[in-house]
Write a protein that holds these residues in place. Sequence first.
Motif, PDB file in Angstrom:
ATOM      1  N   ASP A  84       1.450   4.300  -2.886  1.00 44.35           N
ATOM      2  CA  ASP A  84       1.158   5.662  -2.419  1.00 44.35           C
ATOM      3  C   ASP A  84      -0.283   5.786  -1.895  1.00 44.35           C
ATOM      4  OD1 ASP A  84       1.838   8.203  -1.727  1.00 44.35           O
ATOM      5  OD2 ASP A  84       1.500   9.087  -3.700  1.00 44.35           O
ATOM      6  N   LEU A  85      -0.765   4.700  -1.297  1.00 44.80           N
ATOM      7  CA  LEU A  85      -2.077   4.776  -0.645  1.00 44.80           C
ATOM      8  C   LEU A  85      -1.908   5.040   0.851  1.00 44.80           C
ATOM      9  CD1 LEU A  85      -3.937   1.836  -2.397  1.00 44.80           C
ATOM     10  CD2 LEU A  85      -4.649   4.218  -2.404  1.00 44.80           C
ATOM     11  N   GLU A  86      -0.666   4.999   1.317  1.00 39.89           N
ATOM     12  CA  GLU A  86      -0.348   5.195   2.729  1.00 39.89           C
ATOM     13  C   GLU A  86       0.701   6.309   2.779  1.00 39.89           C
ATOM     14  OE1 GLU A  86      -1.790   4.296   5.931  1.00 39.89           O
ATOM     15  OE2 GLU A  86      -2.085   2.533   4.669  1.00 39.89           O
ATOM     16  N   PRO A  87       0.516   7.317   3.623  1.00 42.42           N
ATOM     17  CA  PRO A  87       1.528   8.384   3.696  1.00 42.42           C
ATOM     18  C   PRO A  87       2.878   7.795   4.113  1.00 42.42           C
ATOM     19  CG  PRO A  87      -0.445   8.990   4.913  1.00 42.42           C
ATOM     20  CD  PRO A  87      -0.589   7.549   4.548  1.00 42.42           C
ATOM     21  N   HIS A  88       3.965   8.293   3.526  1.00 46.92           N
ATOM     22  CA  HIS A  88       5.270   7.693   3.782  1.00 46.92           C
ATOM     23  C   HIS A  88       6.350   8.743   3.683  1.00 46.92           C
ATOM     24  CE1 HIS A  88       5.833   7.999  -0.550  1.00 46.92           C
ATOM     25  NE2 HIS A  88       4.611   7.529  -0.651  1.00 46.92           N
ATOM     26  N   TYR A 121      -1.627  -1.721  -7.863  1.00 43.87           N
ATOM     27  CA  TYR A 121      -1.726  -2.545  -6.664  1.00 43.87           C
ATOM     28  C   TYR A 121      -2.968  -3.427  -6.761  1.00 43.87           C
ATOM     29  CZ  TYR A 121      -3.057  -3.322  -1.711  1.00 43.87           C
ATOM     30  OH  TYR A 121      -3.455  -3.862  -0.518  1.00 43.87           O
ATOM     31  N   GLN A 142     -10.179   0.709  -3.256  1.00 46.46           N
ATOM     32  CA  GLN A 142      -9.879  -0.126  -4.410  1.00 46.46           C
ATOM     33  C   GLN A 142      -9.975   0.677  -5.702  1.00 46.46           C
ATOM     34  OE1 GLN A 142     -11.359  -4.476  -5.552  1.00 46.46           O
ATOM     35  NE2 GLN A 142      -9.954  -4.198  -3.911  1.00 46.46           N
ATOM     36  N   ARG A 153      -8.363   9.439   3.689  1.00 45.08           N
ATOM     37  CA  ARG A 153      -7.939   9.716   5.059  1.00 45.08           C
ATOM     38  C   ARG A 153      -9.153   9.671   5.998  1.00 45.08           C
ATOM     39  NH1 ARG A 153      -3.146   9.078   6.407  1.00 45.08           N
ATOM     40  NH2 ARG A 153      -3.903   7.264   5.346  1.00 45.08           N
ATOM     41  N   PRO A 175      -5.210  -5.637  -4.535  1.00 43.78           N
ATOM     42  CA  PRO A 175      -5.467  -6.037  -3.154  1.00 43.78           C
ATOM     43  C   PRO A 175      -5.834  -7.517  -3.069  1.00 43.78           C
ATOM     44  CG  PRO A 175      -6.783  -4.129  -3.791  1.00 43.78           C
ATOM     45  CD  PRO A 175      -6.209  -4.707  -5.033  1.00 43.78           C
ATOM     46  N   ARG A 213      -5.189  10.300  -1.304  1.00 42.96           N
ATOM     47  CA  ARG A 213      -5.363   9.073  -0.537  1.00 42.96           C
ATOM     48  C   ARG A 213      -6.569   9.263   0.371  1.00 42.96           C
ATOM     49  NH1 ARG A 213      -0.031  10.767   1.518  1.00 42.96           N
ATOM     50  NH2 ARG A 213       1.573   9.954   0.137  1.00 42.96           N
ATOM     51  N   ARG A 250       0.831  -1.214   0.000  1.00 44.22           N
ATOM     52  CA  ARG A 250       0.000   0.000   0.000  1.00 44.22           C
ATOM     53  C   ARG A 250       0.861   1.257   0.000  1.00 44.22           C
ATOM     54  NH1 ARG A 250      -5.158   0.409   1.962  1.00 44.22           N
ATOM     55  NH2 ARG A 250      -4.432   2.164   3.178  1.00 44.22           N
TER      56      ARG A 250
END
Lengths: 200, 273
Positions: free
Chosen positions: A46-50, A75, B164, B258, A77, B256, A42
Amino acid sequence: MNGLRLENLSFLGRGPYTLAVEPGQVLGLHGVSGAGKSLLLRAVADLEPHDGRLWLGQTACNEISGPDWRRQVAYLPAESLWWHERVGQHFRALPEAAWLQQLGFTGEVMDWEVNRLSTGEKQRLAILRLLQNRPKALLLDEPTASLDQGSISKVENFILDYLKVHSAPAIWVSHDPAQLARVAARRIEIAVGGELRELT
Amino acid sequence: MNVIPLGAFELSLASLLVLLLAFLSFRHRLEIERPLLIAALRTAIQLSLIGLVLNVVFSTVNFYLVVLIWSLMLAAAGWEVMSRQKVRVKGPARFLIGTSSMLVSSFSIMVLTLTLVIKVDPWYSPRYAIPILGMLLGNTMNGVALAMNTFSNLAWTRWQVIEQRLALGQTSVEAIEDIWRESVRTGLIPIINSMAAAGLVSLPGMMTGQILAGNTAGEAVRYQILIMFMISSGTGFGVILSLWLMRRKMFDARERLRLRESFYRVEPVGSKK
């Protein structure tokens, strides 16, 4: 020819991870449930801040928009979800006949109702739906977990073909060591705390 | 004008019906008697008080006093919208999103109506300005509350689908478009229904009031049409604005989702034994 590179990637107290997947190469990833395999995918999508940097060839993740990055670094899932009534509504265009056939479908599948699909059919169609965007790199979260033995090799070959034709790198998460031995050139184990260990 | 005067005796006759309903609820354990009686009491007290206030306000034409009353009405409506949300934005936005949307839509429509359509002089004459904002806010509030509640609730339950769709490269606008459409619809259906039924099924409250107060039916009808158009456009703009602000809170700059980070769910109150 685009490789996928993670440079000091950290998120949610995990990492930093630094690794590179060459064009056309599969990096196998395995580890117990809850070790954070999906989380890593994820973050790369770039679906999760990093923190840290992500590269696809010469393109850095933060140079393009989130949706643009995710169209190229696709991605898949572990569980596929469908939101319209019929399969075809989830596709922008009819997939090529050869692709449908390789995964065991005909064009008629586009008219099928989503809630009459089996889990295995859903999974195979989800792969088709993802590859329709012609992504340049794949992040696969147990792509064959819900498939029967006959479909597994079909799907493996289909994905490997795609990677070869497009010289695309992939990170492939699987619980099955035999599968990773078949598809992946390199294998990495992720421990419960999130540390990576290269397997040889 | 020859309105038949209502006294305390006549009103207490009407209150007997409410008491009867409460008794019925008590006997059959419907457990609605408490909220019913409290709400009835609130109606009586709040309206009596506002009656006193309006008597004073209507006798003078003071701009600042009118502004003060408008602000109180708006704050009350904003509070009501917030308290009807099960899934709320964290921070002061939980109150500000609904309130600012109603401020923009209801106020601008009120000012347009007072200055260009009714042409009152001065435009903030309390006898027009306060009831008109009241009617606008009352309806906009319902629409905005319904739409915001639907939007955040559906996003909360269908977050996996949204993610998704993002994973497939859709933009935040595309990924939430069904929920957006459904929420706008939910917010607007009540006012669309009441426009469709106006005159056939229901005589709207304001029109009934005007007729009872001795105005001609023609005059009452023209005012009612005006009010209906104002209410529906005010509700529509308010709904769209509030959902737009809410959607901005749902996604970050990289598009994204949130939801867990910027929203929280209020445990349903009630059901206390």
